[in-house]
Scaffold this motif. Sequence first.
Motif, PDB file in Angstrom:
ATOM      1  N   ALA A  26      -3.877   5.322 -24.151  1.00 11.33           N
ATOM      2  CA  ALA A  26      -3.784   4.052 -23.447  1.00 11.33           C
ATOM      3  C   ALA A  26      -4.104   4.334 -21.988  1.00 11.33           C
ATOM      4  O   ALA A  26      -4.184   5.497 -21.574  1.00 11.33           O
ATOM      5  N   HIS A  27      -4.293   3.268 -21.201  1.00 16.05           N
ATOM      6  CA  HIS A  27      -4.628   3.527 -19.807  1.00 16.05           C
ATOM      7  C   HIS A  27      -4.195   2.390 -18.906  1.00 16.05           C
ATOM      8  O   HIS A  27      -4.058   1.242 -19.316  1.00 16.05           O
ATOM      9  N   LEU A  28      -3.964   2.764 -17.663  1.00 18.53           N
ATOM     10  CA  LEU A  28      -3.788   1.843 -16.555  1.00 18.53           C
ATOM     11  C   LEU A  28      -4.899   2.125 -15.557  1.00 18.53           C
ATOM     12  O   LEU A  28      -5.343   3.268 -15.415  1.00 18.53           O
ATOM     13  N   PHE A  29      -5.340   1.092 -14.841  1.00 20.52           N
ATOM     14  CA  PHE A  29      -6.329   1.286 -13.791  1.00 20.52           C
ATOM     15  C   PHE A  29      -5.658   1.172 -12.428  1.00 20.52           C
ATOM     16  O   PHE A  29      -4.872   0.252 -12.182  1.00 20.52           O
ATOM     17  N   PHE A  30      -5.991   2.108 -11.547  1.00 24.83           N
ATOM     18  CA  PHE A  30      -5.668   2.008 -10.125  1.00 24.83           C
ATOM     19  C   PHE A  30      -6.995   1.811  -9.418  1.00 24.83           C
ATOM     20  O   PHE A  30      -7.896   2.636  -9.543  1.00 24.83           O
ATOM     21  N   SER A  31      -7.143   0.701  -8.677  1.00 21.97           N
ATOM     22  CA  SER A  31      -8.473   0.266  -8.238  1.00 21.97           C
ATOM     23  C   SER A  31      -8.523  -0.089  -6.760  1.00 21.97           C
ATOM     24  O   SER A  31      -8.694  -1.258  -6.390  1.00 21.97           O
ATOM     25  N   PRO A  32      -8.419   0.894  -5.860  1.00 19.21           N
ATOM     26  CA  PRO A  32      -8.512   0.585  -4.427  1.00 19.21           C
ATOM     27  C   PRO A  32      -9.963   0.460  -3.968  1.00 19.21           C
ATOM     28  O   PRO A  32     -10.885   0.963  -4.605  1.00 19.21           O
ATOM     29  N   ILE A  33     -10.122  -0.217  -2.859  1.00 13.65           N
ATOM     30  CA  ILE A  33     -11.429  -0.385  -2.232  1.00 13.65           C
ATOM     31  C   ILE A  33     -11.574   0.636  -1.104  1.00 13.65           C
ATOM     32  O   ILE A  33     -10.618   0.913  -0.376  1.00 13.65           O
ATOM     33  N   ALA A  34     -12.769   1.182  -0.952  1.00 15.05           N
ATOM     34  CA  ALA A  34     -13.024   2.161   0.109  1.00 15.05           C
ATOM     35  C   ALA A  34     -14.359   1.883   0.777  1.00 15.05           C
ATOM     36  O   ALA A  34     -15.234   1.216   0.209  1.00 15.05           O
ATOM     37  N   LYS A  35     -14.519   2.392   1.989  1.00 18.46           N
ATOM     38  CA  LYS A  35     -15.837   2.409   2.616  1.00 18.46           C
ATOM     39  C   LYS A  35     -16.744   3.361   1.843  1.00 18.46           C
ATOM     40  O   LYS A  35     -16.288   4.334   1.241  1.00 18.46           O
ATOM     41  N   VAL A  36     -18.051   3.073   1.872  1.00 17.64           N
ATOM     42  CA  VAL A  36     -19.010   4.001   1.282  1.00 17.64           C
ATOM     43  C   VAL A  36     -19.272   5.087   2.310  1.00 17.64           C
ATOM     44  O   VAL A  36     -20.209   5.025   3.105  1.00 17.64           O
ATOM     45  N   SER A  37     -18.405   6.065   2.328  1.00 16.41           N
ATOM     46  CA  SER A  37     -18.558   7.181   3.265  1.00 16.41           C
ATOM     47  C   SER A  37     -17.978   8.433   2.641  1.00 16.41           C
ATOM     48  O   SER A  37     -17.062   8.368   1.813  1.00 16.41           O
ATOM     49  N   GLY A  38     -18.533   9.563   3.035  1.00 21.53           N
ATOM     50  CA  GLY A  38     -18.034  10.821   2.521  1.00 21.53           C
ATOM     51  C   GLY A  38     -16.580  11.045   2.855  1.00 21.53           C
ATOM     52  O   GLY A  38     -15.791  11.475   2.008  1.00 21.53           O
ATOM     53  N   ASP A  39     -16.177  10.747   4.106  1.00 12.29           N
ATOM     54  CA  ASP A  39     -14.795  10.977   4.519  1.00 12.29           C
ATOM     55  C   ASP A  39     -13.826  10.121   3.702  1.00 12.29           C
ATOM     56  O   ASP A  39     -12.796  10.614   3.231  1.00 12.29           O
ATOM     57  N   ASP A  40     -14.160   8.835   3.527  1.00 15.01           N
ATOM     58  CA  ASP A  40     -13.250   7.947   2.804  1.00 15.01           C
ATOM     59  C   ASP A  40     -13.202   8.271   1.317  1.00 15.01           C
ATOM     60  O   ASP A  40     -12.129   8.241   0.698  1.00 15.01           O
ATOM     61  N   GLY A  41     -14.360   8.549   0.737  1.00 10.47           N
ATOM     62  CA  GLY A  41     -14.373   8.884  -0.683  1.00 10.47           C
ATOM     63  C   GLY A  41     -13.595  10.151  -0.975  1.00 10.47           C
ATOM     64  O   GLY A  41     -12.804  10.204  -1.927  1.00 10.47           O
ATOM     65  N   VAL A  42     -13.790  11.181  -0.178  1.00  8.00           N
ATOM     66  CA  VAL A  42     -13.075  12.438  -0.382  1.00  8.00           C
ATOM     67  C   VAL A  42     -11.580  12.245  -0.148  1.00  8.00           C
ATOM     68  O   VAL A  42     -10.748  12.793  -0.881  1.00  8.00           O
ATOM     69  N   ALA A  43     -11.212  11.457   0.854  1.00  4.81           N
ATOM     70  CA  ALA A  43      -9.796  11.214   1.115  1.00  4.81           C
ATOM     71  C   ALA A  43      -9.135  10.528  -0.068  1.00  4.81           C
ATOM     72  O   ALA A  43      -8.028  10.909  -0.492  1.00  4.81           O
ATOM     73  N   GLN A  44      -9.785   9.503  -0.625  1.00  2.28           N
ATOM     74  CA  GLN A  44      -9.208   8.840  -1.795  1.00  2.28           C
ATOM     75  C   GLN A  44      -9.142   9.773  -2.992  1.00  2.28           C
ATOM     76  O   GLN A  44      -8.151   9.783  -3.737  1.00  2.28           O
ATOM     77  N   TYR A  45     -10.172  10.552  -3.186  1.00  2.00           N
ATOM     78  CA  TYR A  45     -10.176  11.506  -4.291  1.00  2.00           C
ATOM     79  C   TYR A  45      -9.062  12.526  -4.131  1.00  2.00           C
ATOM     80  O   TYR A  45      -8.331  12.824  -5.088  1.00  2.00           O
ATOM     81  N   ASP A  46      -8.888  13.060  -2.928  1.00  2.04           N
ATOM     82  CA  ASP A  46      -7.852  14.070  -2.704  1.00  2.04           C
ATOM     83  C   ASP A  46      -6.457  13.509  -2.983  1.00  2.04           C
ATOM     84  O   ASP A  46      -5.632  14.149  -3.654  1.00  2.04           O
ATOM     85  N   VAL A  47      -6.185  12.307  -2.482  1.00  6.23           N
ATOM     86  CA  VAL A  47      -4.856  11.712  -2.671  1.00  6.23           C
ATOM     87  C   VAL A  47      -4.597  11.422  -4.143  1.00  6.23           C
ATOM     88  O   VAL A  47      -3.534  11.755  -4.689  1.00  6.23           O
ATOM     89  N   THR A  48      -5.572  10.793  -4.805  1.00  8.06           N
ATOM     90  CA  THR A  48      -5.347  10.384  -6.190  1.00  8.06           C
ATOM     91  C   THR A  48      -5.299  11.590  -7.132  1.00  8.06           C
ATOM     92  O   THR A  48      -4.475  11.626  -8.048  1.00  8.06           O
ATOM     93  N   ARG A  49      -6.148  12.576  -6.895  1.00  7.40           N
ATOM     94  CA  ARG A  49      -6.096  13.753  -7.772  1.00  7.40           C
ATOM     95  C   ARG A  49      -4.782  14.510  -7.587  1.00  7.40           C
ATOM     96  O   ARG A  49      -4.169  14.957  -8.566  1.00  7.40           O
ATOM     97  N   ARG A  50      -4.338  14.641  -6.340  1.00  4.40           N
ATOM     98  CA  ARG A  50      -3.073  15.356  -6.099  1.00  4.40           C
ATOM     99  C   ARG A  50      -1.912  14.659  -6.800  1.00  4.40           C
ATOM    100  O   ARG A  50      -1.067  15.308  -7.420  1.00  4.40           O
TER     101      ARG A  50
END
Length: 560
Positions: free
Chosen positions: A418-442
């Motif tokens: 089963a699954h839940l979605f977490f769906s935040p919005i981000a700027k299309v930028s390397g800094d923002d994408g990596v920051a969201q990835y780091d937080v969510t993966r951790r």
Amino acid sequence: MKQNDECTSSGGTHPAAYRAPEGPDADHPQRPLTLPPDTTLERFQDFMHRIGRIVGPDNATVIASNAELQHEDYLDPSKAHDVRPSLRAPATHCLTSLFSIGRNVGYGGAAPRVPGSIGLDMGRNMKRILDVNVDGAYALLEPGVTFIDLHDYLVKNNLRDKLWIDVPDLGGGSVIENTIERGVGNTPYGDHWMMHCGMEVVLPDGTLWRSGMGGLPNPKADPNDPPHEQLPNETWGLFNYGFGPYNDGIFSQSSLGIVVKMGIWLMANPGGYQSYLITLPRDKDLHAALEIIRPLRVGMVLQNVPTMRDILLDAAVMGDRKSYTSSDKPLTDEEMDAIAAKLNLGRWNFYGAVYGPKPIRDVMLQVIKGAFLQIEGAKYYEPEDMPDNLVLQTRHDTLQGTPSTTELKWVDWLPNGAHLFFSPIAKVSGDDGVAQYDVTRRRCEEAGLDFIGTFVVGMREMHHIVCIVYDRKDPVSRKKALWLLRTLIDDAAERGWGEYRTHLSVMDQIAKTYSFNDCAQLKLNEKIKEALDPKGIMAPGKNGVWPKKYKAADWSVPSN
């Protein structure tokens, strides 16, 4: 224009269902497990009896046995609860809930917000494709029309060579439901709400309203027809705004009316198409890739809604977790690198397409390849290069408007998936994408779950879709998933990231994160709710908007 009125309830450990009795007891509907709020059994039975006389006994059912709960398949979902529950009891239903098909998986399915409910199953009898206008490139639909239905209609009527539809990853959902929930597809028409034009809505007081140019009568309509059968103005599906205030938006993600018709713009066949995959070998390549994507997307070189997918999302489509590892711990970078090598994929995989005559496609692809292949180790593929890659072959279809249900396979990453979605919005930028990835993966790893996600790139922003996969029959796994979702919402709000859509169990939490100027946005929504639905009869609590007669605290969702 029949509608199915279905009573859902959440007493005990499960809501349940039964069809209205026949024979001598037909006038005496049985008791639901949970009555609607402030409703006596006598009042409920009288209501159901009157409803049955209006819509017919086959269209007035009461949920009171476990049979309805056994419908867990995507194409045959339960209409009584969330078929992928994260709580012990599939616990949330509402006084008057609305759903078209009930396949809003990851966000709550057909389940509404408040225990004890009368549900309007809009997809059961309202399945008509009312018009496909070739010259205007639009369709007029009822709520029960799915993406698969609309595509099949175009094929059957030899219109596929003229018109394409845009489809999300899964094609079994209602076009209208997905659009008013502001869902996203894959072609240049991927922003579905942007592509809607013309709505017919039943307001809580029974008024029938048409938006935009639909407010102008059609001189060709028969005035003797009832309003809902009168032909619309011929420009209804061509121009959104009409005259005066533009009100369509208050009926998206809202509880203010029942959308019974909607126009949706279709894509003229572009005269050519080429899908592609670009693989990026290292986890750290995400930053460089997003910096490349931004100017190409804003400049319309990237014409469609492309996706940057984590390796585990693709791996999960092509196999379950046990086919890659015997460990029960979150996968490490080394293990994910090995999976990528096994599948001939990257740690991040970018799927896109170009559209138009061949000279245009060739120029676009030359620019795209020239930009991405500057990343060391990046590789470019077309579908014929990887005939056994299930994801690429499926994306090749969805990126040209051919619906599928194949990608639901990633939910089987874990047993009883089963699954839940977490769906935040981000700027299309390397800094923002990596920051969201780091937080969510951790946080995923802290919960003991694998990070599975994708960045869906809009015109100037990204939907970061984190796929929280858990075992729905394991209480520990369910608890982890719900903790993770609630924790990520707080993490995101602290960094200025907001979700665009959510599961019904956390709607109140997310509504409170939009707190600018003492929650001015929520207060305006509450004022509109009070004006249009003063009795609070329609979907109370949806997306955190409660009628005055309700106290949100009285309907809080348990932690587990």
